[in-house]
Enzyme design. Structure first.
Site, PDB file in Angstrom:
ATOM      1  N   TYR A 126      -1.123   0.279  10.510  1.00 55.43           N
ATOM      2  CA  TYR A 126      -1.423  -0.623   8.753  1.00 55.43           C
ATOM      3  C   TYR A 126      -0.324   0.069   8.466  1.00 55.43           C
ATOM      4  CZ  TYR A 126      -3.364  -1.115   4.547  1.00 55.43           C
ATOM      5  OH  TYR A 126      -3.582  -1.156   2.929  1.00 55.43           O
TER       6      TYR A 126
ATOM      7  N   SER B  57       0.884  -1.195  -0.120  1.00 51.07           N
ATOM      8  CA  SER B  57       0.085   0.241  -0.150  1.00 51.07           C
ATOM      9  C   SER B  57       0.660   1.491   0.007  1.00 51.07           C
ATOM     10  CB  SER B  57      -1.045   0.025   1.454  1.00 51.07           C
ATOM     11  OG  SER B  57      -1.341   1.383   1.748  1.00 51.07           O
TER      12      SER B  57
HETATM   13  N1  LIG Z   1      -8.826  -0.560  -0.682  1.00 50.27           N
HETATM   14  C1  LIG Z   1      -8.206   0.113  -0.440  1.00 50.27           C
HETATM   15  O1  LIG Z   1      -8.103   0.699  -0.608  1.00 50.27           O
HETATM   16  C2  LIG Z   1      -6.495  -0.722  -0.683  1.00 50.27           C
HETATM   17  C3  LIG Z   1      -4.926   0.167  -0.988  1.00 50.27           C
HETATM   18  C4  LIG Z   1      -4.191  -0.363  -0.684  1.00 50.27           C
HETATM   19  C5  LIG Z   1      -4.579  -1.371  -0.078  1.00 50.27           C
HETATM   20  N2  LIG Z   1      -4.971  -2.623   0.230  1.00 50.27           N
HETATM   21  C6  LIG Z   1      -4.591  -3.970   0.574  1.00 50.27           C
HETATM   22  O2  LIG Z   1      -5.695  -4.009  -0.853  1.00 50.27           O
HETATM   23  C7  LIG Z   1      -5.165  -5.549   0.114  1.00 50.27           C
HETATM   24  C8  LIG Z   1      -7.069  -6.216  -0.146  1.00 50.27           C
HETATM   25  O3  LIG Z   1      -8.339  -5.610   0.585  1.00 50.27           O
HETATM   26  P1  LIG Z   1      -9.785  -5.041   0.569  1.00 50.27           P
HETATM   27  O4  LIG Z   1      -9.877  -3.281   0.239  1.00 50.27           O
HETATM   28  O5  LIG Z   1      -9.346  -6.500  -0.788  1.00 50.27           O
HETATM   29  O6  LIG Z   1     -10.087  -5.182   1.270  1.00 50.27           O
HETATM   30  P2  LIG Z   1     -10.435  -6.477   2.593  1.00 50.27           P
HETATM   31  O7  LIG Z   1     -11.771  -6.778   1.630  1.00 50.27           O
HETATM   32  O8  LIG Z   1     -10.240  -6.391   3.590  1.00 50.27           O
HETATM   33  O9  LIG Z   1      -9.598  -7.728   2.163  1.00 50.27           O
HETATM   34  C9  LIG Z   1      -8.989  -8.706   3.224  1.00 50.27           C
HETATM   35  C10 LIG Z   1      -9.036  -9.301   2.535  1.00 50.27           C
HETATM   36  O10 LIG Z   1      -7.105 -10.079   4.031  1.00 50.27           O
HETATM   37  C11 LIG Z   1      -8.440 -11.551   4.327  1.00 50.27           C
HETATM   38  N3  LIG Z   1      -7.404 -11.897   5.405  1.00 50.27           N
HETATM   39  C12 LIG Z   1      -6.892 -10.817   6.074  1.00 50.27           C
HETATM   40  N4  LIG Z   1      -6.698 -11.615   7.711  1.00 50.27           N
HETATM   41  C13 LIG Z   1      -6.193 -12.333   7.126  1.00 50.27           C
HETATM   42  C14 LIG Z   1      -5.402 -14.286   7.776  1.00 50.27           C
HETATM   43  N5  LIG Z   1      -5.481 -13.941   9.183  1.00 50.27           N
HETATM   44  N6  LIG Z   1      -5.346 -15.075   7.067  1.00 50.27           N
HETATM   45  C15 LIG Z   1      -6.468 -15.178   5.779  1.00 50.27           C
HETATM   46  N7  LIG Z   1      -6.953 -14.117   4.929  1.00 50.27           N
HETATM   47  C16 LIG Z   1      -7.209 -13.084   5.868  1.00 50.27           C
HETATM   48  C17 LIG Z   1      -9.746 -11.288   4.457  1.00 50.27           C
HETATM   49  O11 LIG Z   1     -10.284 -12.274   4.735  1.00 50.27           O
HETATM   50  P3  LIG Z   1     -11.162 -11.734   5.654  1.00 50.27           P
HETATM   51  O12 LIG Z   1     -12.806 -12.145   4.493  1.00 50.27           O
HETATM   52  O13 LIG Z   1     -11.598 -13.528   5.988  1.00 50.27           O
HETATM   53  O14 LIG Z   1     -12.074 -11.442   6.681  1.00 50.27           O
HETATM   54  C18 LIG Z   1     -10.100 -10.149   3.415  1.00 50.27           C
HETATM   55  O15 LIG Z   1     -10.204 -11.175   1.835  1.00 50.27           O
HETATM   56  C19 LIG Z   1      -5.433  -5.733   1.417  1.00 50.27           C
HETATM   57  O16 LIG Z   1      -4.166  -6.568   1.729  1.00 50.27           O
HETATM   58  C20 LIG Z   1      -5.213  -4.261   1.819  1.00 50.27           C
HETATM   59  O17 LIG Z   1      -4.434  -3.587   2.651  1.00 50.27           O
HETATM   60  C21 LIG Z   1      -6.421  -2.312  -0.174  1.00 50.27           C
END
Ligand SMILES: NC(=O)c1ccc[n+]([C@@H]2O[C@H](COP(=O)([O-])OP(=O)(O)OC[C@H]3O[C@@H](n4cnc5c(N)ncnc54)[C@H](OP(=O)(O)O)[C@@H]3O)[C@@H](O)[C@H]2O)c1
Ligand SMILES: Cc1cc2nc3c(=O)[nH]c(=O)nc-3n(C[C@H](O)[C@H](O)[C@H](O)COP(=O)(O)OP(=O)(O)OC[C@H]3O[C@@H](n4cnc5c(N)ncnc54)[C@H](O)[C@@H]3O)c2cc1C
Lengths: 246, 442
Positions: free
Chosen positions: A149, A136
C-alpha cells in the site's frame, strides 16, 4: 455561475466529508463511485443539509479504458476534483498473492493517475481547475506493516508532485493538491486502536481539503503533528530502520 | 479497541465495527452470533454502549435524509449528532425540542436513553418528539415503529438502551425559534426547600435547572442556584446580538460560568469551588441574555473535561424521586454525601414532569445527578444513596449508571420484569447485549 466539485470514490467517509464541505459552500456536487446507485441516500443528505445540486456517476478506477467516457459524461467539467479512491488490502495477502498486490498498486496509483491524466488535460484546455489527490503518509517510507500500500501511495504522491510541477511551470491555471491525512477514523481503519491525538475525523479531513483548495496549497498534512513525525521517520538511517517495527 | 463510556469507567477491550450504511448494519448483525450492542457517541457514562464481542459504531450512519421546512420534521440516520442538527437547522429557525446537557449525542443514543432536558416539566422527554423510528430487530427485519404502527416496539425502544434492536433512522420534530439566544434568570436559593419552591413556582418557565452545592451542610443543605430560561425573541436582542441572530459568530468565545479548576479533587477544593460558584451566581442573580451554547452546553466548551478525574475515571449517580417524597429523599441523600466528604463538582437538580413510558427513566418528581471520582469508597457511597432512593420510591437513570446491581435495579423499578420478558419473547435478549445488560441481568 455555480462552482462544481467531482468526488471520485464517493462511497468513502473521506469522500462524503469532502462533498459536504464543498456543498456547504454552495458547490454543485458530482458523486462518482462503483455502484453509484448506492449513493442515493448521500444525495438526499447533501440536499437536506445544504440544498445542494447533486448528480451520481458510475466509475471504476481500475477500468482505464472507461475513463475518457466517464469524464465526457459528466454534466460539466468540474472546477475541483477530489479523488479518494484507495485500497489497503491485507498486508499478509499482499505478500503472497500477486493478484492482490497488483490490485493494491493499481487502485492507489494507476487508477487515480489515469483519471487525473484525463481530467488534467481537459482542465488545461479550459485553463482552470484544481485536482486533489488523497495520498498517504504511508508513502513517505516503506514499512514492513504495509509496504505494498505504501509503495503505491508513494508512486501516487510522486505522480501528484510531478503533475503539479508540469501544470505550474506551463502556467496552465490548473493546480494540484496532495493531501496526506494521517490516521482517519473511517471504514478503512475500523476496529484499530488509533492514538486519539493523531487521528482525524472524516469531517476534519473534508474541511481541510476545502481550505487547501481555497488557499491553493500544494501539500497538506491534515493534522500538523504528522509533518514532524514523518520528518523524524524519514531521518532514521536505513541500517537502523530495517530492524525496527513501527 | 479499548472503549469506555464518558466516565472512563469501566473500560473494556471491544471488537468494533463501523458500518457506513443500513446494509452494513444488516450484515454485521447477520454475521454476529454472540450478541452485539449499538454505540452512538459514547456519552452515556458507564457500560451501556460496550460489548467486548461486538460493538456497532453507528457514527458512520450520519445522513440527514429529509427536512420539512413547514413542520420542522427532520428524518435522519441514527448516527447524526444533535450538534450537527443545530448547526444545520438553527440558522433556518429550528432547535431540538429536547436536548440533554451535551450536544455531542447521537440521535440513536438520545432515543435509546429517551433523554430529558431542562424543559422536561413542560414538554416531556426526547421520545415525545420522535414521530417514528426504523428498528432492525433480532430477526434481521427492519420495522418502522411509531405510536400507531408497531407501537409496542416503539414504546420499548424509546428508553430501551439499545436492547430491543438497532435504531437505523428516525423522524424528529424540531421546535421553531426566533433566535439562538436564551433569556436566563438566575435565582439563588439558600436551602433545599427554597430551591424546590422556586421550581414549583416556575412550572410555566420553558427551561429550569438547578445547580446544587452538595457540600453545604446544616441549615445550608441544598443551597442552590436555580436557572430559568426562555428562547429569546428578536425584540429581546441587543443590536450586537441581532447581528448574530443564530449565534454563528459568537461561537468559540463561549463564556463558561467559571473556569474549571485543574487542581486536585479533594473535598476541600470542591468545597472552595462550590462556594465560589455559588457566590458568583448570587452576584449574577437576575436576568441575562446568553447564547444557546453557554446556556445548554457549558461543559461542551471544555472538550474532554472527563479527563480531569484522572485515569481511574468517574461515575455518575442519577435518580429521580417521586414528588411527594422528594424533599425527604433529597435531604437524606445530601446528608449522606456531606457525611462522606466526597465532593461532586457537578450536582444538578431538576424538576421532572409526569411521564408514563414502558422503560424510560423520567417520572414526576425531582432528579438529582452527581459525579464522583472512581475511588475505593465510591461503590459504598453509591449503595447508600441507592438505598435512600429506593426507600423513597425513586429509580435510576441507566444512561448514567455503571455500579447498580440487578437486585437494586429490580427493587427500584417494577417495570424491569416486563422488559426482560419482552426481551426473551422477541429474541432480543440473545442478540442485543451490553456490559450493562449483563451486569443488570436485563
Ligand atoms: N483512513 C485512513 O486512516 C487513511 C489514511 C491515509 C489515507 N487514506 C486514504 O483516504 C482515501 C479514502 O479512504 P477511507 O479511509 O475513506 O477508506 P475507504 O472507505 O476504504 O475508501 C476507499 C474508497 O475507494 C474506493 N475504491 C477502491 N477501489 C476503487 C475502484 N477501483 N474504483 C472506484 N472506487 C474505488 C472504495 O469504493 P467501494 O466503496 O466501491 O469499495 C472506497 O469508497 C483512500 O485513498 C485512503 O488510502 C486513508
Ligand atoms: C456532559 C453530559 C451531560 C448530559 N446531560 C444529560 C441530560 O441533561 N439529560 C439526559 O437525559 N442525559 C444526559 N446525558 C447522557 C446522554 O444524553 C445519554 O447518555 C445519551 O444516550 C448519549 O448518547 P450517545 O449517542 O453518546 O449514546 P451512547 O453513549 O453511545 O449510547 C447510549 C445508549 O444508547 C444506545 N444506542 C446508541 N445508538 C443506538 C442506536 N442507533 N440504536 C439502538 N441503541 C443505540 C446504546 O446501546 C446505549 O445503551 C449527559 C451526558 C454527558 C456526557
Amino acid at each position: 455561475m455555480t462552482q462544481s466539485v467531482l468526488i471520485i470514490g464517493a462511497r468513502s467517509d473521506i469522500g462524503i466529508a469532502a462533498a459536504r464541505a464543498f456543498a456547504a459552500k454552495g458547490y454543485a456536487v458530482q458523486l462518482a463511485a462503483r455502484n453509484a446507485p448506492a449513493l442515493a441516500d448521500d444525495r438526499k443528505d447533501l440536499i437536506a443539509r445544504y440544498g445542494a445540486q447533486v448528480s451520481l456517476h458510475e466509475v471504476d478506477a481500475l477500468d482505464l479504458s472507461s475513463h475518457e467516457a466517464f469524464v465526457a459524461g459528466l454534466p460539466v467539467l468540474p472546477g475541483v476534483v477530489v479523488c479518494t479512491v484507495g485500497f489497503m488490502g491485507e498486508q499478509k495477502q499482499n505478500e503472497t498473492s500477486l493478484a492482490e498486490m497488483a490490485r493494491v498498486m493499481r487502485s492507489n496509483f494507476e487508477g487515480p493517475a489515469s483519471l487525473f491524466t484525463v481530467l488534467a488535460n481537459k482542465m488545461v484546455a479550459r485553463g482552470s481547475g484544481t485536482l486533489v489527490g488523497i495520498s498517504s503518509v504511508a508513502g513517505e517510507r516503506g514499512r514492513a506493516a504495509n509496504y505494498v500500500y505504501g509503495s503505491a501511495k508513494a508512486g501516487f504522491t510522486a505522480f501528484l508532485s510531478g503533475l503539479r510541477n508540469r501544470l505550474a511551470k506551463d502556467k496552465t491555471g490548473v493546480h494540484v493538491v496532495t493531501v496526506l491525512p494521517g490516521f482517519v477514523r473511517t471504514a478503512m481503519t475500523q476496529g484499530l486502536d488509533l492514538p486519539a491525538k493523531l487521528t482525524a475525523e472524516p469531517a476534519e479531513v473534508g474541511n481541510a481539503i476545502f481550505k487547501a483548495v481555497e488557499k491553493g496549497k500544494d501539500v497538506i498534512y491534515v493534522r500538523p503533528v504528522w509533518q514532524g513525525i514523518m520528518l523524524a521517520i524519514r531521518k532514521i538511517p536505513e541500517f537502523q530502520f530495517k530492524k525496527m517495527s513501527i | 479497541m479499548k472503549l469506555s463510556g464518558w466516565g472512563r469507567f469501566p473500560q473494556a477491550e471491544c471488537a468494533v465495527v463501523r458500518p457506513r450504511d443500513v446494509a452494513g448494519v444488516e450484515s454485521a448483525l447477520a454475521r454476529n452470533a454472540g450478541g452485539l450492542i449499538a454505540r452512538g457517541n459514547g456519552r452515556a457514562y458507564g457500560d451501556s454502549a460496550l460489548n467486548p464481542a461486538q460493538t456497532l459504531d453507528m457514527r458512520g450512519l450520519d445522513r440527514v435524509l429529509a427536512f420539512d421546512e413547514q413542520t420542522g420534521q427532520v428524518v435522519a440516520e441514527a448516527g447524526v449528532l444533535l450538534a450537527d442538527l443545530i448547526e444545520l437547522f438553527l440558522p433556518r429557525g429550528w432547535f431540538p425540542s429536547v436536548t440533554p446537557g451535551t450536544k455531542f449525542v447521537s440521535l440513536g443514543g438520545a432515543i435509546a436513553s429517551d433523554v430529558h432536558g431542562k424543559n422536561h416539566h413542560k414538554h416531556g422527554s426526547f421520545g415525545a418528539f420522535v414521530d417514528w423510528i426504523d428498528v432492525l430487530g433480532s430477526d434481521g427485519v427492519i420495522r418502522r415503529a411509531s405510536r400507531d404502527e408497531e407501537a409496542e416496539l416503539f414504546g420499548w425502544t424509546v428508553g430501551g438502551m439499545g436492547l430491543t434492536g438497532v435504531i437505523l433512522r428516525a423522524a424528529l420534530r424540531l421546535t421553531r425559534v426566533q433566535t439562538g439566544w436564551i433569556k436566563q434568570t438566575m435565582r439563588p436559593a439558600p436551602d433545599l426547600a427554597t430551591a424546590m419552591a422556586l421550581f414549583e413556582q416556575a412550572q410555566d418557565a420553558t427551561y429550569s435547572v438547578g445547580w446544587i452545592d452538595c457540600l453545604a451542610s446544616g441549615a445550608a443543605t441544598g443551597r442552590s442556584l436555580v436557572m430559568l430560561g426562555e428562547h429569546a425573541t428578536l425584540s429581546d436582542l441587543t443590536e450586537k446580538q441581532h447581528a448574530d441572530r443564530w449565534v454563528e459568530k459568537s461561537r468559540g468565545k463561549k463564556s463558561v460560568p467559571l473556569d474549571f479548576p485543574s487542581f486536585a479533587l479533594n473535598s476541600l477544593s470542591v468545597k472552595a469551588f462550590n462556594t465560589l460558584y455559588y457566590a458568583n451566581g448570587r452576584r449574577q442573580a437576575g436576568a441575562s441574555l446568553i447564547d444557546y451554547d453557554s446556556y445548554f452546553y457549558p461543559l461542551d466548551a471544555i472538550l474532554e473535561w472527563n479527563r480531569i478525574y484522572g485515569r481511574t475515571g468517574f461515575a455518575q449517580f442519577q435518580c429521580v424521586i417521586p414528588l411527594k417524597a422528594s424533599h425527604a429523599g433529597l435531604t437524606a441523600m445530601l446528608g449522606e454525601i456531606a457525611r462522606s466528604g466526597q465532593g461532586s463538582f457537578l450536582a444538578v437538580l431538576k424538576r421532572m414532569g409526569a411521564q408514563d413510558s414502558p422503560f424510560s427513566f423520567p417520572m414526576e418528581g425531582y432528579t438529582l445527578a452527581l459525579d464522583f471520582p472512581m475511588r475505593q469508597q465510591t461503590p459504598g457511597l453509591f449503595a447508600e444513596l441507592e438505598a435512600i432512593a429506593i426507600d423513597h420510591g425513586g429509580r435510576f437513570y441507566l444512561a448514567k449508571d455503571s455500579l447498580l446491581t440487578p437486585e437494586r435495579l429490580r427493587l427500584s423499578d417494577p417495570r424491569v420484569k416486563a422488559f426482560t420478558q419482552m426481551r426473551e419473547a422477541s429474541g432480543a435478549a440473545a442478540r442485543f447485549r451490553s456490559l450493562q445488560s449483563e451486569r443488570l441481568a436485563l
